[in-house]
Design an enzyme around this catalytic site. Sequence first.
Site, short mmCIF file in Angstrom:
data_model
loop_
_atom_site.label_atom_id
_atom_site.label_comp_id
_atom_site.label_asym_id
_atom_site.label_seq_id
_atom_site.Cartn_x
_atom_site.Cartn_y
_atom_site.Cartn_z
N THR A 14 0.81 -1.22 0.00
CA THR A 14 0.00 0.00 0.00
C THR A 14 0.84 1.28 0.00
O THR A 14 0.30 2.37 -0.14
CB THR A 14 -0.95 0.02 1.23
OG1 THR A 14 -0.16 -0.11 2.42
CG2 THR A 14 -1.96 -1.10 1.16
N GLY A 15 2.16 1.14 0.17
CA GLY A 15 3.04 2.31 0.14
C GLY A 15 3.27 2.80 -1.27
O GLY A 15 2.88 2.15 -2.26
N ARG A 42 -2.24 -2.16 10.08
CA ARG A 42 -3.19 -1.06 9.86
C ARG A 42 -3.69 -0.99 8.41
O ARG A 42 -4.70 -0.34 8.13
CB ARG A 42 -2.63 0.28 10.33
CG ARG A 42 -1.45 0.80 9.60
CD ARG A 42 -1.03 2.18 10.09
NE ARG A 42 0.06 2.68 9.28
CZ ARG A 42 1.33 2.43 9.50
NH1 ARG A 42 1.68 1.67 10.52
NH2 ARG A 42 2.27 2.91 8.71
N ARG A 102 22.01 -3.97 1.79
CA ARG A 102 22.78 -3.48 0.63
C ARG A 102 24.29 -3.66 0.77
O ARG A 102 24.97 -3.99 -0.20
CB ARG A 102 22.46 -2.00 0.37
CG ARG A 102 21.08 -1.78 -0.23
CD ARG A 102 20.81 -0.30 -0.37
NE ARG A 102 19.43 -0.06 -0.79
CZ ARG A 102 18.79 1.08 -0.57
NH1 ARG A 102 19.40 2.08 0.07
NH2 ARG A 102 17.54 1.23 -0.98
N CYS A 131 17.76 4.87 -4.59
CA CYS A 131 17.25 5.48 -5.82
C CYS A 131 18.26 6.40 -6.51
O CYS A 131 18.45 6.33 -7.73
CB CYS A 131 15.96 6.26 -5.53
SG CYS A 131 16.02 7.26 -4.03
N LYS A 222 25.65 6.27 1.46
CA LYS A 222 25.00 5.20 0.70
C LYS A 222 25.39 5.29 -0.77
O LYS A 222 25.74 4.29 -1.39
CB LYS A 222 23.47 5.28 0.85
CG LYS A 222 22.94 4.66 2.12
CD LYS A 222 21.43 4.45 2.06
CE LYS A 222 20.65 5.70 2.30
NZ LYS A 222 19.20 5.48 2.49
N ARG A 244 17.55 18.00 -0.74
CA ARG A 244 16.12 17.82 -1.00
C ARG A 244 15.56 19.12 -1.58
O ARG A 244 15.83 20.21 -1.05
CB ARG A 244 15.40 17.48 0.31
CG ARG A 244 13.95 17.05 0.14
CD ARG A 244 13.83 15.64 -0.36
NE ARG A 244 14.20 14.64 0.65
CZ ARG A 244 14.34 13.35 0.38
NH1 ARG A 244 14.15 12.90 -0.86
NH2 ARG A 244 14.68 12.48 1.32
N HIS A 251 14.37 12.42 -9.19
CA HIS A 251 15.63 12.94 -8.64
C HIS A 251 16.51 13.45 -9.78
O HIS A 251 16.60 12.83 -10.84
CB HIS A 251 16.39 11.82 -7.90
CG HIS A 251 15.76 11.40 -6.62
ND1 HIS A 251 14.72 12.06 -6.02
CD2 HIS A 251 16.05 10.33 -5.80
CE1 HIS A 251 14.40 11.44 -4.89
NE2 HIS A 251 15.19 10.39 -4.74
#
Length: 347
Positions: A14-15, A42, A102, A131, A222, A244, A251
Amino acid sequence: MGNQGYHVAVVGATGAVGQQMVKKLEERNFPVKKLTLLASSRSKGKEMVFKGEKIIVEEAKPESFSGVDIALFSAGGAISKTLAGEAVKRGAVVIDNTSAFRMDPDVPLVVPEVNEEDLKDHKGIIANPNCSTIQLVVALQPIRKAFGLKRVIVSTYQAVSGAGAQAVREMVEQTKAVLAGERPQAEILPVRSAEKHYPIAFNAIPQIDVFQDNGFTFEEMKMINETRKIMHFPELKIAATCVRIPAERGHSESVYFEVESDRATEAEIRSVLAGSPGVLLQDDRAGQIYPMPYFASGKDEVFVGRIRRDLDVANGFHMWIVSDNLLKGAALNSIQIAESLIRNQWL
């Protein structure tokens, strides 16, 4: 089993990324025999549609993976650490979209256009990279193969959806507040668990994830560590600054790179990238054509443009990379990994 298809489970269905995984499984006509949708308690009972059929979302538990062939995880690192091993124990191959595995030396970290062969040696869990790393290596690998690579300096301009759906909603509310002459409320960015939060509307925040002892953020480290692992290039000189910005999806990255070959030219780099899998070249100065997140949203490719030689360093070049962080940066890459496992009979 290959003829009838595969039992696929999506964890975190659902994300934002989970929804894209379900959509891409359908769009790409992935050989799904049965689809199991899993999420937290939930979200249990919610309905999602796959190929015209309603599927009820179930709570993710160890027994949920009985009979599952491929499990696509995108529900956060804690869930992956708890349930990925349980899925493997029950015979599933896990493709995990979190940072949980990872950097584990026993887990392949894969972008199919770059290091597909690493999938051969999987032990049940395969990691999907960050990503911002994925789009970087898709563009860098063909350049490295053609001209060698010595150094990379990348600055990212990352969309708010990378921080989740709530962050996107907060950006929208902040934008409305600023336009109405009000003070915007900030509760999520740059890091939800941090003491201070800053508005993203009409702003740029030079922090993604928490700071490390060396002054770089976890997101920056990362990118650095994952790029070296994926490209099998531990000695690569690479630095990152992750920022951001108030874009919803897609991105962007400004990349400076130095090659080994003295014969590299702008034209040759363009030619190499134009023929590379997963890359779409958009580089026409006269026509003002270059990649932008607004136009990359919803698209599968890694868009590359603004290729130019550095003014001072003989073998230095610059380029601009944009890709949809929810697609190639997450959901699509995971499904391409699954497709590669099937195609090469490495499942």
